[in-house]
Design an enzyme around this catalytic site. Sequence first.
Site, PDB file in Angstrom:
ATOM      1  N   SER A 126      -4.530 -11.846  -4.252  1.00  0.00           N
ATOM      2  CA  SER A 126      -3.377 -13.084  -4.378  1.00  0.00           C
ATOM      3  C   SER A 126      -4.190 -14.379  -3.967  1.00  0.00           C
ATOM      4  O   SER A 126      -5.463 -14.227  -3.583  1.00  0.00           O
ATOM      5  CB  SER A 126      -2.475 -12.942  -2.952  1.00  0.00           C
ATOM      6  OG  SER A 126      -1.596 -14.056  -2.794  1.00  0.00           O
ATOM      7  N   TYR A 139      -1.312 -11.935   6.406  1.00  0.00           N
ATOM      8  CA  TYR A 139      -1.426 -11.527   4.810  1.00  0.00           C
ATOM      9  C   TYR A 139      -2.583 -12.148   4.306  1.00  0.00           C
ATOM     10  O   TYR A 139      -2.990 -11.468   3.536  1.00  0.00           O
ATOM     11  CB  TYR A 139      -0.069 -12.151   4.091  1.00  0.00           C
ATOM     12  CG  TYR A 139       0.004 -12.063   2.675  1.00  0.00           C
ATOM     13  CD1 TYR A 139       0.185 -10.578   2.298  1.00  0.00           C
ATOM     14  CD2 TYR A 139       0.259 -13.116   1.703  1.00  0.00           C
ATOM     15  CE1 TYR A 139       0.294 -10.517   0.853  1.00  0.00           C
ATOM     16  CE2 TYR A 139       0.429 -12.769   0.493  1.00  0.00           C
ATOM     17  CZ  TYR A 139       0.355 -11.345   0.059  1.00  0.00           C
ATOM     18  OH  TYR A 139       0.589 -11.137  -1.418  1.00  0.00           O
TER      19      TYR A 139
HETATM   20  N1  LIG Z   1       5.022 -11.994  -5.596  1.00  0.00           N
HETATM   21  C1  LIG Z   1       4.095 -12.598  -5.395  1.00  0.00           C
HETATM   22  O1  LIG Z   1       4.412 -13.826  -5.189  1.00  0.00           O
HETATM   23  C2  LIG Z   1       2.708 -12.153  -5.327  1.00  0.00           C
HETATM   24  C3  LIG Z   1       2.608 -10.814  -4.966  1.00  0.00           C
HETATM   25  N2  LIG Z   1       1.255 -10.492  -4.923  1.00  0.00           N
HETATM   26  C4  LIG Z   1       0.837  -8.888  -4.652  1.00  0.00           C
HETATM   27  O2  LIG Z   1       1.150  -8.153  -5.840  1.00  0.00           O
HETATM   28  C5  LIG Z   1       1.525  -6.861  -5.293  1.00  0.00           C
HETATM   29  C6  LIG Z   1       2.898  -6.735  -5.903  1.00  0.00           C
HETATM   30  O3  LIG Z   1       3.918  -7.558  -5.369  1.00  0.00           O
HETATM   31  P1  LIG Z   1       5.567  -7.736  -5.882  1.00  0.00           P
HETATM   32  O4  LIG Z   1       5.425  -6.875  -7.147  1.00  0.00           O
HETATM   33  O5  LIG Z   1       5.804  -9.001  -5.967  1.00  0.00           O
HETATM   34  O6  LIG Z   1       6.262  -6.868  -4.693  1.00  0.00           O
HETATM   35  P2  LIG Z   1       7.106  -5.656  -4.633  1.00  0.00           P
HETATM   36  O7  LIG Z   1       7.555  -5.700  -2.933  1.00  0.00           O
HETATM   37  O8  LIG Z   1       8.164  -5.585  -5.614  1.00  0.00           O
HETATM   38  O9  LIG Z   1       6.126  -4.470  -4.778  1.00  0.00           O
HETATM   39  C7  LIG Z   1       5.490  -3.826  -3.808  1.00  0.00           C
HETATM   40  C8  LIG Z   1       5.165  -2.494  -4.225  1.00  0.00           C
HETATM   41  O10 LIG Z   1       4.298  -1.583  -3.360  1.00  0.00           O
HETATM   42  C9  LIG Z   1       4.815  -0.520  -3.127  1.00  0.00           C
HETATM   43  N3  LIG Z   1       4.566  -0.247  -1.735  1.00  0.00           N
HETATM   44  C10 LIG Z   1       4.530  -0.835  -0.805  1.00  0.00           C
HETATM   45  N4  LIG Z   1       3.932   0.031   0.287  1.00  0.00           N
HETATM   46  C11 LIG Z   1       3.720   1.110  -0.207  1.00  0.00           C
HETATM   47  C12 LIG Z   1       2.857   2.166   0.462  1.00  0.00           C
HETATM   48  N5  LIG Z   1       2.758   2.272   1.808  1.00  0.00           N
HETATM   49  N6  LIG Z   1       2.477   3.266  -0.398  1.00  0.00           N
HETATM   50  C13 LIG Z   1       2.937   3.223  -1.688  1.00  0.00           C
HETATM   51  N7  LIG Z   1       3.640   2.258  -2.291  1.00  0.00           N
HETATM   52  C14 LIG Z   1       3.710   1.181  -1.551  1.00  0.00           C
HETATM   53  C15 LIG Z   1       6.377  -0.726  -3.013  1.00  0.00           C
HETATM   54  O11 LIG Z   1       7.055   0.463  -3.519  1.00  0.00           O
HETATM   55  P3  LIG Z   1       7.798   1.426  -2.432  1.00  0.00           P
HETATM   56  O12 LIG Z   1       8.466   0.512  -1.361  1.00  0.00           O
HETATM   57  O13 LIG Z   1       8.658   2.257  -3.275  1.00  0.00           O
HETATM   58  O14 LIG Z   1       6.639   2.260  -1.904  1.00  0.00           O
HETATM   59  C16 LIG Z   1       6.496  -1.680  -4.412  1.00  0.00           C
HETATM   60  O15 LIG Z   1       6.319  -0.972  -5.668  1.00  0.00           O
HETATM   61  C17 LIG Z   1       1.161  -6.822  -4.042  1.00  0.00           C
HETATM   62  O16 LIG Z   1       0.071  -6.485  -3.525  1.00  0.00           O
HETATM   63  C18 LIG Z   1       1.585  -8.287  -3.655  1.00  0.00           C
HETATM   64  O17 LIG Z   1       0.945  -8.628  -2.110  1.00  0.00           O
HETATM   65  C19 LIG Z   1       0.200 -11.385  -5.203  1.00  0.00           C
HETATM   66  C20 LIG Z   1       0.469 -12.508  -5.321  1.00  0.00           C
HETATM   67  C21 LIG Z   1       1.759 -12.982  -5.365  1.00  0.00           C
HETATM   68  O1  LIG Z   2       0.928 -13.518  -2.344  1.00  0.00           O
HETATM   69  C1  LIG Z   2       1.922 -14.177  -2.640  1.00  0.00           C
HETATM   70  C2  LIG Z   2       1.526 -15.487  -2.839  1.00  0.00           C
HETATM   71  S1  LIG Z   2       1.928 -16.462  -1.431  1.00  0.00           S
HETATM   72  O2  LIG Z   2       3.200 -16.054  -0.725  1.00  0.00           O
HETATM   73  O3  LIG Z   2       0.778 -16.132  -0.490  1.00  0.00           O
HETATM   74  O4  LIG Z   2       1.824 -17.650  -1.591  1.00  0.00           O
END
Ligand SMILES: NC(=O)C1=CN([C@@H]2O[C@H](COP(=O)(O)OP(=O)(O)OC[C@H]3O[C@@H](n4cnc5c(N)ncnc54)[C@H](OP(=O)(O)O)[C@@H]3O)[C@@H](O)[C@H]2O)C=CC1
Ligand SMILES: O=CCS(=O)(=O)O
Length: 256
Positions: A126, A139
């Site tokens: 991120s 985070y």
């Molecule tokens: N949205 C944003 O602005 C940004 C997101 N990110 C990163 O991108 C990634 C995806 O984010 P996003 O799609 O937005 O968020 P979501 O919450 O939609 O996705 C998170 C995913 O991780 C899975 N997950 C969480 N914990 C576990 C675990 N212990 N074991 C297995 N699977 C797990 C969840 O599925 P389940 O609950 O079914 O296990 C879900 O599929 C993350 O790493 C996030 O930090 C980075 C930058 C920006």
């Molecule tokens: O990873 C997510 C982007 S932010 O919430 O840290 O700006």
Amino acid sequence: MKTAVISGASSGIGEACARLLAEFGWEVFLVARRRDRLDEIASEINGHAIDLDVTKASVEDFKCVRTCDLLVNCAGGAFGVDVVEEADVDDWVKMYNVNVLGTLRLTQIFLPRLIESQGCVINITSTAALGGYEGGAGYCAAKSAQRALTQSLRLEMKGEPVRITELLPGMVHTPEFSLNRLQGDADRASAVYKDVDRPLTAEDVAQVVLMVSNLPPHVNIDELVVRPVAQRAQHALFRGALNWHDSVHKPDSFLN
Ligand SMILES: NC(=O)C1=CN([C@@H]2O[C@H](COP(=O)(O)OP(=O)(O)OC[C@H]3O[C@@H](n4cnc5c(N)ncnc54)[C@H](OP(=O)(O)O)[C@@H]3O)[C@@H](O)[C@H]2O)C=CC1
Ligand SMILES: O=CCS(=O)(=O)O
């Protein structure tokens, strides 16, 4: 047919990666905890669901995956927006576990198969990994650690035909990320994106994943920051209309 393992594939960015890669002919293994979500998506894309907690994953869990050309470590997330003074240690442990140790476990499990296939690891960190912001310490710390893991891994893999990429998205409007961060408070979660003209979508990030993974095997993208135009930097988020000339978003893949 190339094979991809995608963690966090039950929603958001991971789901979009799974769908797009499948559309482009990849065999996809979808990893996350929610079996029902995985089954639904897997059945739509002819993929395979593996329901587990990445913080506890072991080699035995992945016996069904014979080869692996791409590992996308996407499982992760943020919990809480507390300032350091009041931070909940349990939230920090959860963030470290899923973002860092989950990435570590899956990487250890799949590295031999990825080296064998001259494959590619893409770790979704991120822009939070690039510096702290108010209320983001836990985070940012976890994503910085995931970034450090990725950087070390790339260096350690010198001499091996495997690509190691860190993808650092900025603001991506996914349905669950902010909800999870804000303990299910839908109003606060939607306020995060209020008046932001075209935050990134999960599909935008998936396009980048596809682009990186489609490069020739000798081309390594070390790190790639991808932000929406409305967010020039972590603290430079513009809320308001942008003067786009195309009134309708063009959905064409930029790979076409
Ligand atoms: N949205 C944003 O602005 C940004 C997101 N990110 C990163 O991108 C990634 C995806 O984010 P996003 O799609 O937005 O968020 P979501 O919450 O939609 O996705 C998170 C995913 O991780 C899975 N997950 C969480 N914990 C576990 C675990 N212990 N074991 C297995 N699977 C797990 C969840 O599925 P389940 O609950 O079914 O296990 C879900 O599929 C993350 O790493 C996030 O930090 C980075 C930058 C920006
Ligand atoms: O990873 C997510 C982007 S932010 O919430 O840290 O700006």
